[in-house]
Design a protein around this motif. Structure first.
Motif, PDB file in Angstrom:
ATOM      1  N   ASN A   1      36.458  -0.771 -34.863  1.00  0.00           N
ATOM      2  CA  ASN A   1      36.679  -0.591 -33.434  1.00  0.00           C
ATOM      3  C   ASN A   1      36.894  -1.958 -32.795  1.00  0.00           C
ATOM      4  OD1 ASN A   1      36.745   0.374 -30.793  1.00  0.00           O
ATOM      5  ND2 ASN A   1      34.514   0.486 -30.615  1.00  0.00           N
ATOM      6  N   VAL A   2      38.073  -2.521 -33.027  1.00  0.00           N
ATOM      7  CA  VAL A   2      38.410  -3.851 -32.511  1.00  0.00           C
ATOM      8  C   VAL A   2      39.725  -3.748 -31.758  1.00  0.00           C
ATOM      9  CG1 VAL A   2      38.872  -6.270 -33.069  1.00  0.00           C
ATOM     10  CG2 VAL A   2      37.202  -4.978 -34.421  1.00  0.00           C
ATOM     11  N   ASP A   3      39.653  -3.466 -30.460  1.00  0.00           N
ATOM     12  CA  ASP A   3      40.822  -3.313 -29.588  1.00  0.00           C
ATOM     13  C   ASP A   3      40.890  -4.527 -28.671  1.00  0.00           C
ATOM     14  OD1 ASP A   3      42.879  -2.586 -27.976  1.00  0.00           O
ATOM     15  OD2 ASP A   3      41.919  -0.779 -27.156  1.00  0.00           O
TER      16      ASP A   3
ATOM     17  N   THR B   1      33.016  -4.232 -34.733  1.00  0.00           N
ATOM     18  CA  THR B   1      33.434  -4.117 -33.344  1.00  0.00           C
ATOM     19  C   THR B   1      33.268  -5.450 -32.629  1.00  0.00           C
ATOM     20  OG1 THR B   1      33.195  -2.754 -31.346  1.00  0.00           O
ATOM     21  CG2 THR B   1      31.160  -3.416 -32.482  1.00  0.00           C
TER      22      THR B   1
ATOM     23  N   ALA C   1      41.691  -6.204 -35.835  1.00  0.00           N
ATOM     24  CA  ALA C   1      42.433  -5.533 -34.764  1.00  0.00           C
ATOM     25  C   ALA C   1      43.594  -4.714 -35.347  1.00  0.00           C
ATOM     26  CB  ALA C   1      42.960  -6.553 -33.766  1.00  0.00           C
TER      27      ALA C   1
ATOM     28  N   ASN D   1      42.315  -1.405 -36.345  1.00  0.00           N
ATOM     29  CA  ASN D   1      41.583  -0.711 -35.286  1.00  0.00           C
ATOM     30  C   ASN D   1      41.776   0.805 -35.357  1.00  0.00           C
ATOM     31  OD1 ASN D   1      40.067  -0.483 -32.799  1.00  0.00           O
ATOM     32  ND2 ASN D   1      42.019  -0.066 -31.788  1.00  0.00           N
TER      33      ASN D   1
END
Length: 295
Positions: A255-257, A149, A275, A278
């Motif tokens: 969880n890379v937004d 993340t 991303a 994600n």
């Protein structure tokens, strides 16, 4: 973020050690081997290792997050020349304003990781100074699940972390590939060892050899007085790296937004690779299909 200079503070071994003049397995060309004996070291006992927190020792490159400051220490000619922005490590002794070497003859410190710094391009792929974000692997709230993340750099201030990935230390965790190199940071002490460990060599050797959780580079005990004590597999004459390390045998969520950030990222940035993954969860970290992270 800062990367260590050519020397850094040595964490003492949990057990007394002896040096043998025979080829070592930790570094190529090493002509000696450091092995643990059967007794806990005096430093470990003084730090109350019996009540310390045992964590996984991660095989990477140590980094330190701090606000940028300039230092202009005058070092003796016996030490390597440092830049004006070099920062001494915590705990370095000073006498009359002069930094003093430790018992190994070293003055450990840190040097900045800045934009345009080619030697540290993989460190830079894990941070975005414009948005103030770092790419971090950490335990998720769910039991035994890891999470990749983004974390604000301000939340990591004064912490040390380990950089791991494709181009670090021969990539012992098998992360990414040359076409899609990936790197991220792990806060020291965040990967806690779940089961209590008995502090005798025979039991620890059995744990390293027989337990799935023991497929790690080593153990770092975080003592209540702030002292760190370690035990490396090489101290026990055991192999590292391993074909199936515990870190990448665990489930992972991504969880890379980046949609809410304006990031000016390099094409090889690990932010972009994760991303594209994600919202996905994988049963095993090692099974991530990196081809899914295509542009």
């Amino acid at each position: 973020m800062q990367e260590p200079g050519s020397v850094q503070r040595k964490i003492p071994c949990a057990f007394s050690t002896q040096v043998r003049q025979e080829p070592g397995s930790k570094r190529a060309g090493q002509s000696f081997r450091v092995l643990a004996s059967g007794d806990l070291s005096l430093k470990a006992l003084e730090a109350d290792i019996h009540h310390a927190l045992a964590t996984e020792k991660v095989d990477g490159s140590c980094c330190y997050v701090t606000k940028y400051k300039e230092f202009t220490w005058n070092l003796d000619d016996d030490f390597k020349t440092v830049t004006d922005s070099w920062l001494p490590a915590h705990g370095v002794v000073q006498i009359n304003g002069q930094l003093q070497p430790d018992e190994n003859g070293h003055i450990p410190g840190w040097i900045p990781v800045e934009k345009g710094s080619k030697p540290y391009c993989w460190h830079l792929s894990t941070v975005d100074y414009d948005s103030g974000l770092a790419l971090v692997l950490r335990p998720c709230s769910e039991k035994n699940i890891l999470e990749i993340t983004t974390v604000p750099l301000v939340e990591l201030l004064e912490q040390t972390l380990e950089l791991i990935g494709t181009h670090i230390n021969g990539n012992p965790y098998g992360l990414g590939n040359k076409r899609r190199p990936v790197h991220f940071l792990i806060s020291h002490g965040s990967l806690q060892i779940a089961k209590p460990l008995t502090l005798n060599l025979a039991d620890l050797i059995s744990w390293f050899e027989e337990s799935p959780e023991g497929k790690v580079e080593g153990i770092v005990w975080h003592c209540m007085n702030g002292v760190l004590i370690k035990l490396h597999r090489h101290h026990l004459g055991l192999q590292w790296p391993l074909p199936d390390p515990y870190l990448t045998a665990r489930p992972l969520s991504v969880n890379v937004d980046l949609s809410k950030y304006e990031c000016d990222l390099d094409a090889k940035s690990s932010f972009l690779i994760f991303a594209r993954l994600n919202g996905k969860q994988f049963d095993f970290f090692k099974d991530i299909p990196w081809e899914d992270a295509e542009n």
